[in-house]
Design a protein around this motif. Structure first.
Motif, PDB file in Angstrom:
ATOM      1  N   VAL A 192       0.941  -1.035   0.194  1.00  0.00           N
ATOM      2  CA  VAL A 192      -0.038   0.004  -0.114  1.00  0.00           C
ATOM      3  C   VAL A 192       0.927   1.120  -0.179  1.00  0.00           C
ATOM      4  CG1 VAL A 192      -1.627   1.368   1.370  1.00  0.00           C
ATOM      5  CG2 VAL A 192      -1.889  -0.934   0.855  1.00  0.00           C
ATOM      6  N   ALA A 193       2.066   1.128   0.939  1.00  0.00           N
ATOM      7  CA  ALA A 193       2.982   2.547   0.945  1.00  0.00           C
ATOM      8  C   ALA A 193       3.652   2.638  -0.401  1.00  0.00           C
ATOM      9  CB  ALA A 193       3.881   2.209   2.043  1.00  0.00           C
ATOM     10  N   ARG A 194       3.703   1.673  -1.104  1.00  0.00           N
ATOM     11  CA  ARG A 194       4.485   1.912  -2.467  1.00  0.00           C
ATOM     12  C   ARG A 194       3.597   2.785  -3.426  1.00  0.00           C
ATOM     13  NH1 ARG A 194       7.508  -3.543  -2.704  1.00  0.00           N
ATOM     14  NH2 ARG A 194       9.612  -2.860  -1.710  1.00  0.00           N
ATOM     15  N   LYS A 195       2.470   2.684  -3.137  1.00  0.00           N
ATOM     16  CA  LYS A 195       1.435   3.262  -4.446  1.00  0.00           C
ATOM     17  C   LYS A 195       0.930   4.263  -3.793  1.00  0.00           C
ATOM     18  CE  LYS A 195      -1.217  -0.811  -4.524  1.00  0.00           C
ATOM     19  NZ  LYS A 195      -2.198  -1.525  -4.619  1.00  0.00           N
ATOM     20  N   CYS A 196       1.157   4.808  -2.585  1.00  0.00           N
ATOM     21  CA  CYS A 196       0.523   6.157  -2.130  1.00  0.00           C
ATOM     22  C   CYS A 196       1.611   7.262  -1.808  1.00  0.00           C
ATOM     23  CB  CYS A 196      -0.540   5.617  -1.145  1.00  0.00           C
ATOM     24  SG  CYS A 196       0.007   5.468   0.754  1.00  0.00           S
ATOM     25  N   LYS A 197       1.052   8.227  -1.228  1.00  0.00           N
ATOM     26  CA  LYS A 197       1.911   9.684  -0.941  1.00  0.00           C
ATOM     27  C   LYS A 197       2.133   9.905   0.275  1.00  0.00           C
ATOM     28  CE  LYS A 197       1.163  12.161  -5.357  1.00  0.00           C
ATOM     29  NZ  LYS A 197       0.189  13.188  -5.822  1.00  0.00           N
ATOM     30  N   MET A 198       1.333   9.056   1.081  1.00  0.00           N
ATOM     31  CA  MET A 198       1.306   9.360   2.540  1.00  0.00           C
ATOM     32  C   MET A 198       0.302   8.459   3.452  1.00  0.00           C
ATOM     33  SD  MET A 198      -0.310  12.706   4.439  1.00  0.00           S
ATOM     34  CE  MET A 198      -1.842  12.693   3.866  1.00  0.00           C
ATOM     35  N   LEU A 199       0.924   7.898   4.520  1.00  0.00           N
ATOM     36  CA  LEU A 199       0.264   6.990   5.354  1.00  0.00           C
ATOM     37  C   LEU A 199      -0.252   7.611   6.628  1.00  0.00           C
ATOM     38  CD1 LEU A 199       2.266   3.740   5.038  1.00  0.00           C
ATOM     39  CD2 LEU A 199       0.210   4.146   3.963  1.00  0.00           C
ATOM     40  N   ILE A 200      -1.456   7.467   7.144  1.00  0.00           N
ATOM     41  CA  ILE A 200      -1.923   8.053   8.314  1.00  0.00           C
ATOM     42  C   ILE A 200      -2.312   6.806   9.250  1.00  0.00           C
ATOM     43  CG2 ILE A 200      -3.586   9.512   9.476  1.00  0.00           C
ATOM     44  CD1 ILE A 200      -3.987  10.886   6.763  1.00  0.00           C
ATOM     45  N   THR A 201      -1.733   6.752  10.540  1.00  0.00           N
ATOM     46  CA  THR A 201      -1.943   5.846  11.247  1.00  0.00           C
ATOM     47  C   THR A 201      -2.618   6.224  12.634  1.00  0.00           C
ATOM     48  OG1 THR A 201       0.162   5.974  12.655  1.00  0.00           O
ATOM     49  CG2 THR A 201       0.146   4.541  10.900  1.00  0.00           C
ATOM     50  N   LEU A 202      -3.743   5.545  13.236  1.00  0.00           N
ATOM     51  CA  LEU A 202      -4.524   5.780  14.191  1.00  0.00           C
ATOM     52  C   LEU A 202      -4.075   4.777  15.425  1.00  0.00           C
ATOM     53  CD1 LEU A 202      -7.999   6.763  12.744  1.00  0.00           C
ATOM     54  CD2 LEU A 202      -6.174   8.052  13.156  1.00  0.00           C
ATOM     55  N   ASP A 203      -3.617   5.213  16.495  1.00  0.00           N
ATOM     56  CA  ASP A 203      -3.401   4.337  17.696  1.00  0.00           C
ATOM     57  C   ASP A 203      -4.263   4.576  18.802  1.00  0.00           C
ATOM     58  OD1 ASP A 203      -0.937   2.625  17.850  1.00  0.00           O
ATOM     59  OD2 ASP A 203      -0.077   4.275  16.663  1.00  0.00           O
ATOM     60  N   ARG A 204      -4.917   3.534  19.141  1.00  0.00           N
ATOM     61  CA  ARG A 204      -5.765   3.941  20.630  1.00  0.00           C
ATOM     62  C   ARG A 204      -4.898   3.291  21.761  1.00  0.00           C
ATOM     63  NH1 ARG A 204     -11.464   4.339  20.955  1.00  0.00           N
ATOM     64  NH2 ARG A 204     -12.313   3.420  19.166  1.00  0.00           N
ATOM     65  N   ALA A 205      -3.485   3.370  21.664  1.00  0.00           N
ATOM     66  CA  ALA A 205      -2.795   3.066  22.740  1.00  0.00           C
ATOM     67  C   ALA A 205      -1.338   3.772  22.608  1.00  0.00           C
ATOM     68  CB  ALA A 205      -2.503   1.591  22.681  1.00  0.00           C
ATOM     69  N   LEU A 206      -0.793   3.940  23.507  1.00  0.00           N
ATOM     70  CA  LEU A 206       0.794   4.712  23.633  1.00  0.00           C
ATOM     71  C   LEU A 206       1.834   3.639  23.934  1.00  0.00           C
ATOM     72  CD1 LEU A 206      -0.268   7.850  25.531  1.00  0.00           C
ATOM     73  CD2 LEU A 206       0.275   7.544  22.919  1.00  0.00           C
ATOM     74  N   SER A 207       2.830   3.867  23.505  1.00  0.00           N
ATOM     75  CA  SER A 207       3.991   3.111  24.012  1.00  0.00           C
ATOM     76  C   SER A 207       4.827   4.234  24.407  1.00  0.00           C
ATOM     77  CB  SER A 207       5.134   2.578  22.925  1.00  0.00           C
ATOM     78  OG  SER A 207       6.463   2.123  23.395  1.00  0.00           O
ATOM     79  N   TYR A 208       4.595   4.495  25.921  1.00  0.00           N
ATOM     80  CA  TYR A 208       5.101   5.566  26.579  1.00  0.00           C
ATOM     81  C   TYR A 208       6.553   5.968  26.244  1.00  0.00           C
ATOM     82  CZ  TYR A 208       0.794   5.142  28.643  1.00  0.00           C
ATOM     83  OH  TYR A 208      -0.814   5.211  28.898  1.00  0.00           O
TER      84      TYR A 208
END
Lengths: 193, 402
Positions: free
Chosen positions: B318-334
């Motif tokens: 997917v990353a190869r075909k697009c210009k930007m990825l947006i990730t949504l995290d409902r958790a943190l790695s403090y």
């Protein structure tokens, strides 16, 4: 009657803990399902206490429902207990030309003039039928019947079937029949004010 | 019955995510259930108790004194060759932590529903992925369901996958607290007889607690062997990538349900921007995608259905075909962003230079609406236009960021 806007019709229920707002929301969802529609029913995600104001929600759609966030601008608001209207702003976010349906004997005082208001005396219907739980009149099932009058795409037959399905296993045929009858009477008696 | 084709025994019920999971345990003919209640999971084990009590489900129901014991009981049951199930949330999952390693390292195909709830303190019963994400490295396969039907189907698919003799690993089926666990929606349920064709009785082929053929497991292993055992678990995780696509295809063939394999795209074919999100955040993102596309924003969404093993191949493609990825995290790695954001960046490193913008959302059950996601996309687009390559943002923070 109202149309489903953006393919989605959203209902917010107001009641007090113990009045069955969540069950009412589930009955309307099931009724919509019986009509071949997609549906969701959910409680307000909070801690519930008997007697305290509670909220529940129903979503109805012709398409699979992908929205999972809360309902902020409902098409229909159903109030199970008119006494909460002095402490909860029940018309908050209600769409313009939206519908307010209240269990009430009297015409409620509403600040807004851009909505339609319907009333039905659901409490009296349950008292006539002796439909009580722990001595308290059941108001959620009659209100589902009344909702059939104002809902798009969901008819009384489906609501009655959903009421039947909801209670037949847990309450048995006699009590279920009373619930169905209460829904029917509320459908007949609901009126626009 | 000669010449007669039996119709699929199925029915569609309007039920909560928790009930969908309970029905799945029944459809999968789970044999042992260890139960300890915790909000918002409780109605799963309550419903299963009702199935067992009324004879609808033939399972041993073990009431235990804690979640640690619940997992220990599942370990024992699974080691004896039974199909074992339990469910938990939040602190309950944390309390199981030691046993989670044990179950995975003993190569036991236990399936557990995790109703994702925030970690204390302070107490919060609402949806948050910190509980399951922080068990990432215990060796459990992790699925995130985006609706109740997917929760039901994934439990059944997970048993089939976990019980594969080249895998033998346990799995979480994660579902968002309340958003799925307590929300009713239509779910198609299948008869046990039909599910039997897809999911035969569990046979422990590697090792088993059997008085007639005694073996020992869990004894001391020297550095000569331990290393290879850890490698072998990772090999099995890799084998999941080979096996799970076939399982999903077969499930679709038999039951008509398709939720993707490791990921599932929504309008990604011509998308220049892609939102990557797990569970219900994915479906909410689809609504945002439809809204944004009305304004000609070239966006799509990718469901992260499986978090471990991490679907790097899907993400790279997917990353190869697009210009930007947006990730949504409902958790943190403090101290180091959000887990999905980090993993996505790590997966594409050296493969493609696609910018990745990460957002923490919905912690402790804060509502995440399609409008929020649209705002996130606008924010990320501005960053991309400014020439930024990567950032991690706490969306909607009510205090000033330092």
């Amino acid at each position: 009657m109202a149309r489903i806007s953006n393919g989605l019709y959203e209902i917010r229920w107001h009641g007090r803990g113990g009045q069955g707002a969540v069950t009412g929301a589930q009955i309307l969802a099931e009724a919509a399902f019986l009509e071949g529609l997609w549906c969701q029913a959910f409680p307000y995600f909070g801690a519930e206490r008997r007697g305290a104001p509670v909220t529940a929600y129903t979503r109805i759609s012709k398409k699979p429902i992908l929205v999972h966030s809360a309902i902020y601008s409902p098409d229909l608001v159903i109030v199970l207990d008119p006494s909460i209207m002095s402490i909860v702003d029940v018309t908050k976010g209600l769409k313009e030309n939206g519908t307010l349906l209240v269990n009430s004997r009297e015409i409620p005082k509403i600040e807004r003039d851009d909505i339609r208001v319907f009333i039905v005396d659901a409490t009296s219907i349950s008292l006539e039928l002796d439909l009580l739980v722990a001595g308290i009149p059941v108001v959620n099932t009659p209100m589902t019947g009344a909702a059939a009058k104002v809902l798009p795409l969901v008819g009384l037959e489906s609501v009655l079937e959903a009421v039947h399905n909801k209670f037949i296993d847990s309450l048995g045929p006699e009590k279920t029949k009373l619930n169905v009858e209460a829904a029917k009477r509320a459908y007949d008696r609901v009126r626009e004010v | 019955m000669l010449g007669k084709v039996k119709k699929l025994g199925k029915k569609t019920l309007v039920i909560t995510g928790n009930y969908a999971v309970a029905y799945a345990a029944k459809s999968a003919r789970v044999e042992v259930v260890a139960a300890y209640p915790i909000t918002p999971q409780t109605s799963i084990v309550e419903k299963i108790a009702e199935f067992v009590e009324t004879g609808l489900m033939n399972a041993k129901y073990i009431r235990v004194e804690s979640e640690h014991s619940a997992m220990a009981a599942c370990v024992g049951a699974s080691a004896a060759g039974a199909r074992a199930f339990t469910a938990t949330s939040s602190q309950g999952l944390a309390y199981m932590h030691e046993m989670l390693h044990w179950a995975a390292r003993a190569r036991l195909p236990i399936v557990m529903a995790v109703v994702n709830r925030a970690m204390a303190t302070p107490w919060n019963i609402w949806s948050d992925h910190q509980d399951s994400m922080s068990q990432r490295d215990t060796g459990w396969i992790q699925f995130y369901a985006s609706n109740n039907q997917e929760a039901y189907d994934t439990v059944i698919q997970a048993y089939r996958l976990c019980e594969d003799e080249d895998i033998y690993l346990p799995a979480f089926i994660c579902l968002d607290a309340f958003i799925l666990s307590h929300t009713s929606m239509p779910v198609t349920i299948h008869d046990e007889e039909d599910v039997d064709k897809f999911l035969p009785k569990y046979e422990a082929r590697h090792w088993k607690l059997d008085v007639d053929n005694p073996v020992t497991n869990g004894n001391i292993v020297t550095p000569d062997h331990y290393y290879e055992m850890s490698w072998s678990m990772d090999e099995s995780m890799r084998y999941v990538k080979k096996k799970f696509p076939e399982i999903c295809e077969e499930y679709k063939e038999l039951f008509g349900q398709w939720h993707g394999v490791f990921t599932k795209g929504y309008k990604i074919d011509d998308a220049e921007y892609v939102i990557i999100a797990p569970g219900t955040l994915f479906e909410e993102s689809c609504v945002a995608v439809d809204m944004l596309r009305e304004n000609n924003v070239p966006i799509g969404a990718l469901k992260l259905r499986v978090y471990r093993p991490f679907p790097s191949e899907d993400i790279i493609s997917v990353a190869r075909k697009c210009k930007m990825l947006i990730t949504l995290d409902r958790a943190l790695s403090y101290g180091f962003n959000g887990p999905i954001f980090n993993d996505v960046r790590s997966a594409i490193y050296g493969e493609t230079g696609t910018p990745v913008f990460g957002y923490a959302v919905g912690l402790g059950g804060r509502d995440v609406t399609f409008n929020d996601i649209s705002s996130i996309v606008r924010d990320a687009t501005l960053k991309l236009e400014k020439g930024l390559h990567s950032s991690f943002v706490y969306y909607g923070l009510k205090v000033g960021e330092k």
